[in-house]
Design an enzyme around this catalytic site. Structure first.
Site, PDB file in Angstrom:
ATOM      1  N   TYR A  32      30.477  33.187  43.885  1.00 50.62           N
ATOM      2  CA  TYR A  32      30.157  33.943  42.545  1.00 50.62           C
ATOM      3  C   TYR A  32      31.291  34.107  41.819  1.00 50.62           C
ATOM      4  CZ  TYR A  32      32.525  38.098  44.093  1.00 50.62           C
ATOM      5  OH  TYR A  32      33.685  39.322  44.435  1.00 50.62           O
ATOM      6  N   LYS A 152      35.775  32.468  46.473  1.00 55.17           N
ATOM      7  CA  LYS A 152      35.096  33.749  45.912  1.00 55.17           C
ATOM      8  C   LYS A 152      33.693  33.715  46.335  1.00 55.17           C
ATOM      9  CE  LYS A 152      34.953  36.664  41.730  1.00 55.17           C
ATOM     10  NZ  LYS A 152      35.378  37.900  42.311  1.00 55.17           N
ATOM     11  N   GLU A 184      46.517  41.665  48.727  1.00 52.70           N
ATOM     12  CA  GLU A 184      45.698  42.170  47.184  1.00 52.70           C
ATOM     13  C   GLU A 184      44.871  43.469  47.420  1.00 52.70           C
ATOM     14  OE1 GLU A 184      42.762  39.088  45.959  1.00 52.70           O
ATOM     15  OE2 GLU A 184      42.396  38.855  48.164  1.00 52.70           O
ATOM     16  N   LEU A 208      42.489  35.895  46.524  1.00 54.52           N
ATOM     17  CA  LEU A 208      41.751  35.366  45.265  1.00 54.52           C
ATOM     18  C   LEU A 208      42.970  35.119  44.528  1.00 54.52           C
ATOM     19  CD1 LEU A 208      38.674  34.673  44.689  1.00 54.52           C
ATOM     20  CD2 LEU A 208      39.016  36.602  43.122  1.00 54.52           C
TER      21      LEU A 208
HETATM   22  N1  PDD Z   1      36.456  40.936  41.862  1.00 54.27           N
HETATM   23  N2  PDD Z   1      40.897  39.759  44.646  1.00 54.27           N
HETATM   24  C1  PDD Z   1      39.563  40.165  44.803  1.00 54.27           C
HETATM   25  C2  PDD Z   1      39.163  40.210  46.427  1.00 54.27           C
HETATM   26  C3  PDD Z   1      38.660  40.348  44.019  1.00 54.27           C
HETATM   27  O1  PDD Z   1      37.305  40.691  44.544  1.00 54.27           O
HETATM   28  C4  PDD Z   1      38.720  40.251  42.562  1.00 54.27           C
HETATM   29  C5  PDD Z   1      37.835  40.669  41.405  1.00 54.27           C
HETATM   30  C6  PDD Z   1      40.232  40.092  42.275  1.00 54.27           C
HETATM   31  C7  PDD Z   1      40.562  39.906  40.881  1.00 54.27           C
HETATM   32  O2  PDD Z   1      40.156  38.858  40.185  1.00 54.27           O
HETATM   33  P1  PDD Z   1      39.754  38.590  38.524  1.00 54.27           P
HETATM   34  O3  PDD Z   1      41.125  39.045  38.038  1.00 54.27           O
HETATM   35  O4  PDD Z   1      39.648  37.274  38.655  1.00 54.27           O
HETATM   36  O5  PDD Z   1      38.730  39.600  38.298  1.00 54.27           O
HETATM   37  C8  PDD Z   1      41.022  39.730  43.064  1.00 54.27           C
HETATM   38  C9  PDD Z   1      35.462  40.822  41.142  1.00 54.27           C
HETATM   39  C10 PDD Z   1      35.538  41.653  39.880  1.00 54.27           C
HETATM   40  C11 PDD Z   1      34.262  41.473  41.976  1.00 54.27           C
HETATM   41  O6  PDD Z   1      34.016  41.262  43.263  1.00 54.27           O
HETATM   42  O7  PDD Z   1      33.483  42.278  41.178  1.00 54.27           O
END
Ligand code: PDD
Length: 292
Positions: A32, A152, A184, A208
């Site tokens: 996703y 992801k 993270e 991620l």
């Molecule tokens: N999640 N690390 C993890 C495990 C994440 O699920 C996310 C974001 C990030 C940050 O990535 P980005 O800056 O590209 O949003 C880091 C999304 C927002 C979610 O699962 O809803």
């Protein structure tokens, strides 16, 4: 009622159905993206589409749409949902590709199979003033996830359990520790500030590669703020002057309490204040069409 996109059609969410044999439902076999859009303009779209491609490659699903098709689909969805609300508010798009459904439940890939493509959009609420003024509480937890956290994947059970553990302890985010280092958050990337330098763990299969993270690094470089990608030991995290978490929908959030103890002065720090201003300036330039 909001409109969703499912396998080539735009339809009311209530009418969107997928098979109970979908491998996303049975195995969590899919990936996703979450992409913000400001004033109807998709934010860092090429970066998100590249990460989607990397995730699809990582689980061996052929990308069902070209980048141009993705852009058309997501823009159409944003427009339909903006029209329902009567304005072009800020939204985030969630998109998901699963391997599709097969007649038989079998772990190995069915052949042939058509991926299921689903997307919806929701309003992004304005940043919570309490968070901006006071920051959030976080706890540290052991990183119980698998070895391909760079993908992801929709298979988020560890992240769900970790975030719930944080919520149960009255915190907003869990910072994940592996081999004595912070990796993270359960749904965010992590930054620390030590002696005026911004630090964030380097990319790899353990985390991620966040799109917000990359933008923060870009902005720091542009504004000559000392910034480095480096491993962060747990002790360095605990002793940081500032801690932030970043994600597409929450931007940059200051962590002011870690495991019940204040981080630095216990209030959002000066480096965060500078960085959030730069970030919002960039975001607003995208919203107004000055940047894309
Ligand atoms: N999640 N690390 C993890 C495990 C994440 O699920 C996310 C974001 C990030 C940050 O990535 P980005 O800056 O590209 O949003 C880091 C999304 C927002 C979610 O699962 O809803």
């Amino acid at each position: 009622m909001s409109t969703v996109y499912l396998n080539g059609k735009y339809l009311p969410m209530e009418d969107a159905c997928v098979s109970v044999m979908d491998r996303g439902f049975l195995f969590g076999d899919g990936v996703y993206e979450v992409i913000p859009a400001y004033g109807g303009r998709l934010f860092r779209l090429p970066h998100h589409l590249q990460r989607l491609q990397d995730s699809l490659d990582g689980i061996r699903i052929a990308n069902p749409l070209s980048d141009t098709e993705w852009e058309q689909v997501l823009n159409e969805l944003l427009q339909q949902n903006a029209a329902t609300d009567g304005n072009k508010h800020d939204q985030s798009v969630y998109l998901q590709v699963t391997r599709g459904s097969a007649a038989k439940r079998d772990h190995s890939f069915p052949n042939p199979v058509t991926p299921t493509v689903y997307a919806f959009s929701v309003h992004i609420p304005a940043p919570d003033p309490d968070v901006t003024e006071q920051g959030i509480a976080a706890i540290t937890l052991d990183d119980i996830r698998w070895k391909y956290c760079n993908i992801k994947a929709i298979t988020l059970l560890p992240n769900v359990l970790l975030r719930q553990e944080a919520a149960d302890q009255g915190a907003v985010e869990a910072l994940l520790i592996r081999d004595g280092r912070v990796i993270e958050g359960s749904a965010s990337n992590v930054f620390v500030v030590r002696d005026g330098t911004i630090l964030t763990p380097p990319k790899g299969t353990q985390m991620l590669p966040g799109i917000t993270r990359d933008l923060v690094l870009e902005l720091a470089a542009q504004h000559n703020q000392p910034c480095r990608e480096a491993d962060i030991e747990e002790a360095e995290l605990r002793d940081a002057d500032e801690i932030w978490v970043t994600s597409s929908t929450k931007e940059i959030v200051p962590v002011t309490t870690l495991d019940g103890k204040p981080v630095g002065a216990g209030t959002p720090g000066p480096v965060w204040k500078t960085m959030i201003e730069q970030y919002r300036h960039y975001r607003d330039a995208v919203r107004s069409g000055e940047l894309n």
